[in-house]
Design a protein around this motif. Structure first.
Motif, mmCIF file in Angstrom:
data_model
loop_
_atom_site.group_PDB
_atom_site.id
_atom_site.type_symbol
_atom_site.label_atom_id
_atom_site.label_comp_id
_atom_site.label_asym_id
_atom_site.label_seq_id
_atom_site.Cartn_x
_atom_site.Cartn_y
_atom_site.Cartn_z
ATOM 1 N N GLY A 105 0.814 -1.209 0.000
ATOM 2 C CA GLY A 105 0.000 0.000 0.000
ATOM 3 C C GLY A 105 0.853 1.266 0.000
ATOM 4 N N HIS A 106 0.192 2.382 -0.323
ATOM 5 C CA HIS A 106 0.912 3.650 -0.454
ATOM 6 C C HIS A 106 1.434 4.173 0.883
ATOM 7 C CE1 HIS A 106 0.184 4.252 -4.716
ATOM 8 N NE2 HIS A 106 -1.069 3.835 -4.533
ATOM 9 N N ASP A 107 0.736 3.870 1.974
ATOM 10 C CA ASP A 107 1.240 4.299 3.288
ATOM 11 C C ASP A 107 2.585 3.649 3.582
ATOM 12 O OD1 ASP A 107 -0.937 5.884 3.694
ATOM 13 O OD2 ASP A 107 -2.005 4.472 4.987
ATOM 14 N N ALA A 108 2.699 2.382 3.246
ATOM 15 C CA ALA A 108 3.973 1.690 3.432
ATOM 16 C C ALA A 108 5.037 2.279 2.510
ATOM 17 C CB ALA A 108 3.803 0.196 3.158
ATOM 18 N N GLY A 109 4.627 2.615 1.279
ATOM 19 C CA GLY A 109 5.570 3.239 0.354
ATOM 20 C C GLY A 109 6.074 4.580 0.866
ATOM 21 N N LEU A 119 8.506 3.982 3.653
ATOM 22 C CA LEU A 119 9.777 3.523 3.101
ATOM 23 C C LEU A 119 10.597 4.697 2.564
ATOM 24 C CD1 LEU A 119 11.723 1.296 2.202
ATOM 25 C CD2 LEU A 119 10.373 1.083 0.088
ATOM 26 N N LEU A 120 9.949 5.618 1.877
ATOM 27 C CA LEU A 120 10.664 6.780 1.353
ATOM 28 C C LEU A 120 11.264 7.622 2.468
ATOM 29 C CD1 LEU A 120 8.287 7.923 -1.541
ATOM 30 C CD2 LEU A 120 10.533 6.851 -1.756
ATOM 31 N N ARG A 121 10.542 7.732 3.575
ATOM 32 C CA ARG A 121 11.084 8.481 4.720
ATOM 33 C C ARG A 121 12.307 7.787 5.309
ATOM 34 N NH1 ARG A 121 5.421 9.723 5.667
ATOM 35 N NH2 ARG A 121 5.172 7.787 6.847
ATOM 36 N N GLU A 122 12.227 6.451 5.424
ATOM 37 C CA GLU A 122 13.353 5.702 5.983
ATOM 38 C C GLU A 122 14.555 5.727 5.028
ATOM 39 O OE1 GLU A 122 13.569 4.497 8.995
ATOM 40 O OE2 GLU A 122 11.545 5.233 9.425
ATOM 41 N N VAL A 123 14.292 5.631 3.736
ATOM 42 C CA VAL A 123 15.365 5.721 2.742
ATOM 43 C C VAL A 123 16.060 7.071 2.842
ATOM 44 C CG1 VAL A 123 15.759 5.978 0.257
ATOM 45 C CG2 VAL A 123 14.481 4.007 1.115
ATOM 46 N N PHE A 174 14.577 -2.680 5.782
ATOM 47 C CA PHE A 174 13.785 -1.592 6.346
ATOM 48 C C PHE A 174 12.585 -2.198 7.072
ATOM 49 C CE2 PHE A 174 16.095 0.280 2.858
ATOM 50 C CZ PHE A 174 16.473 1.532 3.338
ATOM 51 N N ASN A 175 12.345 -1.755 8.284
ATOM 52 C CA ASN A 175 11.214 -2.263 9.069
ATOM 53 C C ASN A 175 9.986 -1.405 8.768
ATOM 54 O OD1 ASN A 175 9.582 -3.556 10.873
ATOM 55 N ND2 ASN A 175 10.524 -2.666 12.700
ATOM 56 N N TYR A 190 13.406 -5.403 1.878
ATOM 57 C CA TYR A 190 14.704 -5.135 1.258
ATOM 58 C C TYR A 190 14.494 -4.369 -0.057
ATOM 59 C CZ TYR A 190 16.903 -8.430 4.467
ATOM 60 O OH TYR A 190 17.367 -9.076 5.599
ATOM 61 N N VAL A 191 15.149 -3.255 -0.162
ATOM 62 C CA VAL A 191 15.204 -2.516 -1.425
ATOM 63 C C VAL A 191 16.647 -2.093 -1.646
ATOM 64 C CG1 VAL A 191 12.821 -1.645 -1.326
ATOM 65 C CG2 VAL A 191 14.675 -0.304 -0.306
ATOM 66 N N SER A 192 16.938 -1.704 -2.860
ATOM 67 C CA SER A 192 18.306 -1.306 -3.180
ATOM 68 C C SER A 192 18.279 -0.083 -4.083
ATOM 69 C CB SER A 192 19.052 -2.462 -3.860
ATOM 70 O OG SER A 192 18.372 -2.847 -5.054
#
Length: 337
Positions: free
Chosen positions: A221-225, A228-232, A281-282, A289-291
């Motif tokens: 979902g977009h909330d998770a996306g 993730l962008l914030r953590e990245v 990323f939690n 996992y992303v790269s």
């Protein structure tokens, strides 16, 4: 019966002169009426000044406070503006430099200067409260055109400045990640390129795309996306530190600008970014996992304008993806084909 010519100047309201012929017996009545009118006008002006949002402070030629209204009370010394020991606030100018007594607007007006729209910051010595004040002032001259002191009028513009800063933040920073956005990047990059051109230095531009981001969005979902962008963003900031400017260029694309950087140093920084993504990323209690795929262009070798450098770093980034992702590539002429 009419034997007295009285010249009366109504300076307060009209500034015009009127000649009146009066009988002796009416003179006392006129004076009484005029005194009552003056008292009424004075009371009105006093009420007007005390209910103004603007602060008003006046001092005599020796710096002694002769008047201040209610709005000015928190900022006014006990007796004399030239007495350092009586200051209840510290003041700094728009450049953040402390203002000495002789640089205060009221002190400058006392020396004969006209003060127009001078912005200063006030810091309370009691609780540290900060306010931004916009000041105007001028010397006070008496009837003989001799200076008799000075007056300053100021307005608290703290809320306006905060709103202005908020608007500036929204214009130059990404609301989701709180990173500088492409508008900020463009302004900053133009300065960096100008200095590099002037000093004959190199700089590097890293174009980064997050691999597997669309899969995360579609799966969780977009909330998770967004999370993730914030953590990245945080990991990239931790990796780059003060050595460059990390910006969100749009979507899952980021650009890092490295000043005074040659190719070896740029590739080393890219390797550090790759290592920063090795840990998962939690996101919503799930390890994801992303790269990154990273493209590198260098000034002035690969281009002398920002547009060309971004384009060629983008081409190098796609080369990294073709090489299997989770890697970096340095732009080469062959990538144009």
């Amino acid at each position: 019966m009419w034997d007295i010519l009285i010249y009366v100047a109504f300076m307060m309201l009209t500034g015009t002169c009127v000649y009146l012929l009066l009988e002796n017996r009416t003179l006392k009545t006129l004076v009484t009426i005029r005194e009552d009118e003056n008292k009424t006008t004075e009371a009105f002006l006093e009420t007007l000044l005390e209910n103004m949002e603007e602060g008003v402070v006046a001092c005599d030629v020796d710096g002694n406070i002769i008047y201040h209204n209610q709005a000015a009370t928190p900022y006014v010394p006990l007796n004399n503006i030239l007495d350092e020991s009586q200051r209840s606030h510290d003041f700094i100018d728009h450049l953040g430099q402390p203002l000495s007594l002789d640089r205060l607007p009221l002190s400058r007006a006392l020396r004969g200067e006209s003060i127009k729209n001078v912005e200063i910051k006030s810091i309370s010595k009691n609780d540290g409260t900060q306010s931004t004040l916009l000041m105007n002032g001028r010397p006070l001259n008496n009837i003989q055109a001799q200076q008799g002191g000075a007056v300053i009028v100021f307005h608290d513009i703290t809320e306006f400045k905060e709103a202005q800063e908020r608007m500036r933040y929204l214009a130059y920073y990404d609301a989701l990640t709180e990173l500088p956005n492409r508008h900020y990047f463009k302004d900053q990059a133009m300065n960096v390129l100008h200095n590099a051109r002037k000093l004959g230095e190199q700089c590097a531009l890293l174009f980064i795309d997050i691999d597997q981001f669309k899969t995360v969005n579609d799966t969780f979902g977009h909330d998770a996306g967004d999370q993730l962008l914030r953590e990245v963003s945080r990991r990239m900031l931790d990796c780059i530190g003060d050595e460059g400017v990390v910006t969100r260029f749009g979507g899952d694309e980021f650009i890092i600008l490295l000043d005074q950087t040659e190719e070896i140093a740029a590739t080393q920084r890219a390797q550090s970014l790759l290592r920063a993504f090795e840990a998962p990323f939690n996101i919503k209690k799930t390890s994801i996992y992303v790269s990154p795929s990273i493209g590198i262009s260098l000034y002035p070798r690969d281009g002398r304008t920002l547009e060309i450098l971004v384009k060629r770093a983008d081409q190098a980034m796609y080369q990294a993806k073709r090489q299997g992702k989770n890697t970096y590539a340095v732009y080469s002429v062959n990538q144009n084909t």
